[in-house]
Design an enzyme around this catalytic site. Sequence first.
Site, PDB file in Angstrom:
ATOM      1  N   LYS A 153      -6.121 -20.549  15.731  1.00  0.00           N
ATOM      2  CA  LYS A 153      -6.018 -19.226  16.509  1.00  0.00           C
ATOM      3  C   LYS A 153      -7.421 -18.697  16.706  1.00  0.00           C
ATOM      4  O   LYS A 153      -7.592 -18.010  17.886  1.00  0.00           O
ATOM      5  CB  LYS A 153      -5.297 -18.300  15.203  1.00  0.00           C
ATOM      6  N   SER A 212     -11.329  -8.303  14.974  1.00  0.00           N
ATOM      7  CA  SER A 212     -12.320  -8.305  13.773  1.00  0.00           C
ATOM      8  C   SER A 212     -13.477  -9.029  14.119  1.00  0.00           C
ATOM      9  O   SER A 212     -14.763  -8.560  13.674  1.00  0.00           O
ATOM     10  CB  SER A 212     -11.358  -9.555  12.680  1.00  0.00           C
ATOM     11  N   LYS A 272      -8.207 -18.407   4.454  1.00  0.00           N
ATOM     12  CA  LYS A 272      -7.103 -17.532   4.131  1.00  0.00           C
ATOM     13  C   LYS A 272      -7.258 -17.458   2.611  1.00  0.00           C
ATOM     14  O   LYS A 272      -7.807 -18.323   2.042  1.00  0.00           O
ATOM     15  CB  LYS A 272      -5.794 -18.060   4.474  1.00  0.00           C
ATOM     16  N   GLY A 288      -7.389  -8.090   5.944  1.00  0.00           N
ATOM     17  CA  GLY A 288      -6.379  -7.656   5.119  1.00  0.00           C
ATOM     18  C   GLY A 288      -5.307  -8.803   5.658  1.00  0.00           C
ATOM     19  O   GLY A 288      -5.567  -9.365   6.698  1.00  0.00           O
ATOM     20  N   ASP A 289      -4.073  -8.673   5.185  1.00  0.00           N
ATOM     21  CA  ASP A 289      -2.951  -9.540   5.683  1.00  0.00           C
ATOM     22  C   ASP A 289      -1.718  -8.437   4.643  1.00  0.00           C
ATOM     23  O   ASP A 289      -1.966  -7.585   4.435  1.00  0.00           O
ATOM     24  CB  ASP A 289      -2.955 -10.662   5.277  1.00  0.00           C
ATOM     25  N   THR A 298      -3.326  -6.284  15.966  1.00  0.00           N
ATOM     26  CA  THR A 298      -2.430  -7.438  15.939  1.00  0.00           C
ATOM     27  C   THR A 298      -1.076  -6.865  16.574  1.00  0.00           C
ATOM     28  O   THR A 298      -0.455  -7.553  17.447  1.00  0.00           O
ATOM     29  CB  THR A 298      -2.118  -7.733  14.329  1.00  0.00           C
ATOM     30  N   GLN A 341      -5.084 -20.594  10.962  1.00  0.00           N
ATOM     31  CA  GLN A 341      -6.198 -19.613  11.433  1.00  0.00           C
ATOM     32  C   GLN A 341      -7.059 -20.478  12.119  1.00  0.00           C
ATOM     33  O   GLN A 341      -8.046 -19.693  13.044  1.00  0.00           O
ATOM     34  CB  GLN A 341      -6.852 -19.224  10.083  1.00  0.00           C
TER      35      GLN A 341
HETATM   36  P1  NDP Z   1       2.068  -5.645   5.638  1.00  0.00           P
HETATM   37  O1  NDP Z   1       2.096  -5.763   4.298  1.00  0.00           O
HETATM   38  O2  NDP Z   1       1.662  -4.379   6.427  1.00  0.00           O
HETATM   39  O3  NDP Z   1       3.622  -5.466   6.045  1.00  0.00           O
HETATM   40  C1  NDP Z   1       4.431  -6.862   5.823  1.00  0.00           C
HETATM   41  C2  NDP Z   1       5.844  -6.222   6.265  1.00  0.00           C
HETATM   42  O4  NDP Z   1       6.618  -7.404   6.023  1.00  0.00           O
HETATM   43  C3  NDP Z   1       6.423  -5.364   5.182  1.00  0.00           C
HETATM   44  O5  NDP Z   1       7.346  -4.564   5.817  1.00  0.00           O
HETATM   45  C4  NDP Z   1       7.185  -6.209   4.269  1.00  0.00           C
HETATM   46  O6  NDP Z   1       8.169  -5.601   3.526  1.00  0.00           O
HETATM   47  C5  NDP Z   1       7.747  -7.195   5.092  1.00  0.00           C
HETATM   48  N1  NDP Z   1       7.831  -8.552   4.180  1.00  0.00           N
HETATM   49  C6  NDP Z   1       6.961  -9.240   3.493  1.00  0.00           C
HETATM   50  N2  NDP Z   1       7.516 -10.265   3.027  1.00  0.00           N
HETATM   51  C7  NDP Z   1       8.763 -10.245   3.243  1.00  0.00           C
HETATM   52  C8  NDP Z   1       9.709 -11.070   3.017  1.00  0.00           C
HETATM   53  N3  NDP Z   1       9.799 -12.082   2.173  1.00  0.00           N
HETATM   54  N4  NDP Z   1      11.083 -10.855   3.641  1.00  0.00           N
HETATM   55  C9  NDP Z   1      11.244  -9.930   4.267  1.00  0.00           C
HETATM   56  N5  NDP Z   1      10.369  -8.972   4.771  1.00  0.00           N
HETATM   57  C10 NDP Z   1       8.889  -9.144   4.084  1.00  0.00           C
HETATM   58  O7  NDP Z   1       1.762  -6.746   6.537  1.00  0.00           O
HETATM   59  P2  NDP Z   1       1.187  -7.088   7.872  1.00  0.00           P
HETATM   60  O8  NDP Z   1       1.772  -6.337   8.676  1.00  0.00           O
HETATM   61  O9  NDP Z   1      -0.429  -7.115   7.930  1.00  0.00           O
HETATM   62  O10 NDP Z   1       1.508  -8.493   8.061  1.00  0.00           O
HETATM   63  C11 NDP Z   1       2.632  -9.098   8.791  1.00  0.00           C
HETATM   64  C12 NDP Z   1       2.656 -10.468   9.318  1.00  0.00           C
HETATM   65  O11 NDP Z   1       1.798 -10.582  10.393  1.00  0.00           O
HETATM   66  C13 NDP Z   1       2.240 -11.569   8.119  1.00  0.00           C
HETATM   67  O12 NDP Z   1       2.918 -12.633   8.638  1.00  0.00           O
HETATM   68  C14 NDP Z   1       0.623 -11.765   8.575  1.00  0.00           C
HETATM   69  O13 NDP Z   1       0.215 -12.948   8.018  1.00  0.00           O
HETATM   70  C15 NDP Z   1       0.509 -11.480   9.927  1.00  0.00           C
HETATM   71  N6  NDP Z   1      -0.600 -11.058  10.410  1.00  0.00           N
HETATM   72  C16 NDP Z   1      -1.154 -10.075  10.052  1.00  0.00           C
HETATM   73  C17 NDP Z   1      -2.431  -9.708  10.626  1.00  0.00           C
HETATM   74  C18 NDP Z   1      -3.074  -8.114  10.492  1.00  0.00           C
HETATM   75  O14 NDP Z   1      -4.148  -7.965  11.187  1.00  0.00           O
HETATM   76  N7  NDP Z   1      -2.400  -7.625   9.645  1.00  0.00           N
HETATM   77  C19 NDP Z   1      -3.130 -10.589  11.761  1.00  0.00           C
HETATM   78  C20 NDP Z   1      -2.329 -11.668  12.284  1.00  0.00           C
HETATM   79  C21 NDP Z   1      -1.230 -12.040  11.512  1.00  0.00           C
HETATM   80  P3  NDP Z   1       8.128  -5.269   2.015  1.00  0.00           P
HETATM   81  O15 NDP Z   1       7.360  -3.861   2.123  1.00  0.00           O
HETATM   82  O16 NDP Z   1       9.445  -4.909   1.569  1.00  0.00           O
HETATM   83  O17 NDP Z   1       7.502  -6.388   1.191  1.00  0.00           O
END
Ligand code: NDP
Length: 452
Positions: free
Chosen positions: A121, A384, A133, A172-173, A217, A118
């Site tokens: 970035k 953000s 984080k 969030g994340d 994102t 982070q």
């Molecule tokens: P969400 O919780 O909204 O979605 C996460 C998704 O990834 C879900 O579909 C989840 O499936 C899947 N997932 C999580 N863990 C696993 C795993 N171990 N194996 C397979 N699938 C998995 O999170 P986000 O969309 O916010 O975040 C997704 C990624 O993007 C992360 O790496 C996060 O750090 C990154 N990110 C997010 C940002 C944001 O603004 N939200 C900003 C920058 C980066 P399930 O429901 O089954 O767990």
Amino acid sequence: MTETLTALPASVREVFQTVVARNPHEPEFQQAVHEVLVSIAPVLDEHPQFVDGGILERIVEPERQIMFRVPWVDDAGRLQVNRGYRVQFSSVLGPYKGGLRFHPSVNLSIVKFLGFEQIFKNALTGQGIGGAKGGSDFDPHGRSDAEVMRFCQSFMSELYRHLGEHTDVPAGDIGVGAREIGYLFGQYRKITNRHESGMFTGKGVQWGGAEVRTEATGYGAVFFAEEMLRIHRRSLEGLRVSVSGSGNVAIYAIDKAWQLGATPVTASDSSGYVVDDDGIDVALLRQVKEQERARISEYAARRPNARFVDGARPWEVPVDVAIPSATQNELDESDARALIDNGVRAVAEGANMPSTPGAVAALQGAGVLFGPGKAANAGGVATSALEMSQNASRQRWSFSDSERKLRSIMKDVHDAAFEAADRYGHGGDYVVGANSAGFERVAHAMLAQGVI
Ligand code: NDP
């Protein structure tokens, strides 16, 4: 680390050895540090003052790490205890900034890798924000709204004392979306007796949130892919795209891919993936994942030409562009080889560190355009920062204005990474470019502010 790491240049070897010795059980953190150290070696050659000023030794050590107990009572009246984390890595460019993740896999290594990434970035976005984080090993899946609320209240009852609009601003994340942010913000407001809008981003647009933050994102990752293709006089028009995940990032990556004329054909969750040759129906995906909080197989059950592939990842599906948007290390070397064999042209990381080192090497070795998460998913945190500006000035920008700003920021992030890669003799290598451009900015600020 599951794959062999490449040899480190002499200038950074000792620092990495110290990181491994000090953090022996933190493979993800070691992986993230290794990637940065490998790629900034040319920057150190050109700027010996960064070595003399001990920038590396300091930057790999968080300014502060907070770990705490989160006790709460479930719907059956049983006491539950989770562990909470906030790692405040660097505030040299501005208040600590970075999301909270609620997922059973969360541990100190994961939080530290995310916090470390982070820093660079956030620097790359050009905004005044530091790196942090946090999160918990709490799993919101299958929990009632009341349980999630009680957990969030307990979590914030400890964390609030470390936050503030000029100190540390979470977002969030994974596992922390609009519902969780609402409960966390509400508890902060109650404890502090301050409606301090600027202490959290990703808020609801009715109560201080910014337009386009939710979409930023995913939209940003697609804009980044478009910029990489544009350099090669190509566009997304008519291309097939695979996306992993079905959360916040994935849904809006799919949405924007459609808007730019591509056909997104996959989505996934931790149970497997769906492939839909008609293109993913965004409204149905949102219904299944956001409203019903159901498994991804439910999507395939309701679409005639879609099929669910149990327990697998979507990289075996032939596509032109891939946007991994689920989690770390979800695309390994064999996945990369499958993508390459099927003719993939570009990979833009929506998630943080979704590709293993072996995958990155394979993709770059095959000439695939590769946009690392540090650059390609920077649209979320950049928006953000726009939310923080709007909160501070009590303004609200429209959706179209905010999206225009996001697009221009993603172009700037792309160009900064592209230009830095060129300048350091690694033309076209966005990993070197993103790390170098981000690191330069942080290192100059650290030198200027003295040994602290
Ligand atoms: P969400 O919780 O909204 O979605 C996460 C998704 O990834 C879900 O579909 C989840 O499936 C899947 N997932 C999580 N863990 C696993 C795993 N171990 N194996 C397979 N699938 C998995 O999170 P986000 O969309 O916010 O975040 C997704 C990624 O993007 C992360 O790496 C996060 O750090 C990154 N990110 C997010 C940002 C944001 O603004 N939200 C900003 C920058 C980066 P399930 O429901 O089954 O767990």
